[in-house]
Design an enzyme around this catalytic site. Structure first.
Site, PDB file in Angstrom:
ATOM      1  N   GLU A  42       0.883  -1.247  -0.064  1.00  0.00           N
ATOM      2  CA  GLU A  42      -0.084   0.021   0.080  1.00  0.00           C
ATOM      3  C   GLU A  42       0.912   1.372   0.070  1.00  0.00           C
ATOM      4  OE1 GLU A  42      -3.747   0.016   1.584  1.00  0.00           O
ATOM      5  OE2 GLU A  42      -4.087  -2.078   1.489  1.00  0.00           O
ATOM      6  N   GLY A  43       1.993   1.181  -0.752  1.00  0.00           N
ATOM      7  CA  GLY A  43       2.898   2.317  -0.561  1.00  0.00           C
ATOM      8  C   GLY A  43       4.044   2.102   0.101  1.00  0.00           C
TER       9      GLY A  43
END
Ligand code: CAA
Ligand code: FAD
Length: 379
Positions: free
Chosen positions: A363-364
């Site tokens: 998620e990054g």
């Protein structure tokens, strides 16, 4: 800011804590070793409402706020971070995006089974050459009149083989940069859709991660979410909420490892006294507790800001960046406090340390969260 949880929020936390300790804990070590997806347990979680917590009851969800979601994610992650990521993807990356941007037909057909836990969802943005650099999408969806033809490969997809419904991001017009990216609902089993091999991972081993291959997969035009070219914005907006879920997963890993360490420090004797009476161990425990408290505050602030309908993109990036750092540091210290026992499976903390690492990547990555935060400051 209100530091008291409501009765409803406390009840959700209690239900999640009870489920985690009675249902998830037995077998968590074996599922990690064998990389077994917790199918029956996920079905139970669906029945209990943990897979569509924030979706509206009209669409089969629990209608709860983000604070309740963070509390439940923390409790599940304390015991089983694999179950937690399965839950997080379905709640925040799939149900949330569908409810916010899908049309009524899409919600009736797809959101109701997803939010009520009858189906499982996956979110497919990453590709072999487009992870952090998510705008470099190579997967294409070519407009053919009443349908699109989907071609390309997605990588690292959580719930990759266990999902029924996939939100797939793809290029619809490569001349328009990120404004030429769209998002589609794809069903498992459609001709041309193949699932690649399962990844053999360091942590969260009971969640299944696969590549997805699309070869002329026919998607009805009704399955595009939002306008043409809205897909990248959809992904970014969805990830803003997803990052709160992963921050809560990290928080749970940290607090779970801390609780185990506190108990162990009282029970383990060296030099004639419990190790909790050695100042070196006391200071570790103090640092762990303080860092967890700070991580919890920022997670809750991000959740509250989302619930208030304000911009929470910077706060969710901060929550994920900070909580994941705390998870990695705390679980590493937990292994240290357990000494040799911390290095073997039976004491759980070695798994938690392996599980924690992913919270700094998906998620990054942590570096990407800093980009999100600094761009928000400087724009
Ligand atoms: N919220 C809303 N919009 C955002 C945004 C955010 N957090 N970040 C960027 N955007 C918008 C920008 O406003 C811009 O829109 P406009 O042009 O309309 O103004 C557009 O997106 C492009 O932004 P940038 O010019 O900043 O794009 P970039 O290519 O330089 O980089 C990035 C953007 C932030 C690095 C982005 O690519 C990114 O977030 N990368 C990480 C990808 C990621 O998190 N993947 C996770 C996959 S899912 C997953 O991992 C699930 C799991 O494990 C369980
Ligand atoms: P890269 O982008 O190649 O990055 C490599 C390194 O370079 C990292 O340290 C990164 O921080 C750094 N870096 C890259 N660009 C910059 C920059 N501009 N400035 C500074 N540093 C930079 N994706 C999905 O779409 N759906 C999922 O369900 C999903 N689940 C996942 C589950 C697991 C177990 C894993 C491992 C990944 C999952 N992902 C999923 C993909 C995940 O989001 C990506 O792995 C992540 O975004 C990083 O992309 P990458 O692996 O290509 O690394």
């Amino acid at each position: 800011m209100d530091f008291e949880y409501t009765q409803e929020q406390l009840a959700v936390r209690e239900a999640a804590r009870d489920f985690a300790s009675t249902q998830l804990l037995p077998g968590v070590i074996e599922r990690d070793i064998a990389a077994t997806f917790p199918k029956e347990l996920i079905l139970q979680m669906g029945e209990m409402g943990f897979l569509g917590m924030m979706s509206s009851p009209e669409y089969g969800g629990g209608g709860m706020d983000t604070i309740s979601y963070v509390l439940a994610m923390e409790e599940i992650s304390k015991i089983d971070a694999s179950a937690a990521v399965i839950m997080s993807v379905n709640n925040s990356l799939v149900c949330w995006g569908l409810e916010k941007y899908g049309n009524d037909q899409q919600k009736q057909q797809y959101l109701i089974p997803l939010a009520s836990g009858k189906s499982l969802g996956a979110f497919a943005l990453s590709e072999p050459e487009a992870g952090s650099d998510a705008t470099s999408q190579k997967t294409t969806a070519t407009h053919m009149g009443d349908h699109y033809l989907l071609n390309g490969t997605k990588n690292w997809i959580t719930n990759g083989n266990t999902a029924d419904i996939y939100l797939v991001i793809a290029q619809t017009d490569s001349t328009k940069g990120h404004h030429g990216i769209s998002v589609f609902i794809v069903e498992k089993g459609w001709p041309g859709f193949e699932i690649g091999k399962k990844e053999d991972k360091m942590g969260i081993r009971a969640s299944d991660t696969h590549s997805l291959m699309f070869s002329d997969v026919k998607i009805p035009k009704e399955n595009r979410i939002g306008d043409l070219g809205f897909g990248f914005k959809f992904a970014m907006e969805t990830l803003n909420g997803g990052r709160i879920g992963i921050a809560a997963q990290a928080l749970g890993l940290a607090s779970g490892a801390f609780e185990r360490s506190l108990q162990y420090a009282r029970e383990r004797y060296t030099f004639g006294k419990p190790i909790s009476e050695h100042q070196a161990i006391q200071f570790k425990l103090a640092d762990m507790d303080m860092e967890i408290e700070i991580a919890r505050l920022i997670c809750m602030k991000a959740a509250k800001t989302k619930d208030m309908g304000k911009d929470y993109s910077k706060l969710s990036a901060m929550a994920k960046l900070y909580a994941s750092k705390v998870a990695m540091e705390t679980t590493t210290e937990a292994v240290q406090i357990h000494g040799g026992y911390g290095y073997v499976r039976e004491y759980h903390v070695e798994r938690m340390m392996r599980d924690a690492k992913i919270t700094q990547i998906y998620e990054g990555t942590s570096e990407i969260q800093k980009i999100v935060i600094s761009r928000s400051l400087l724009r």
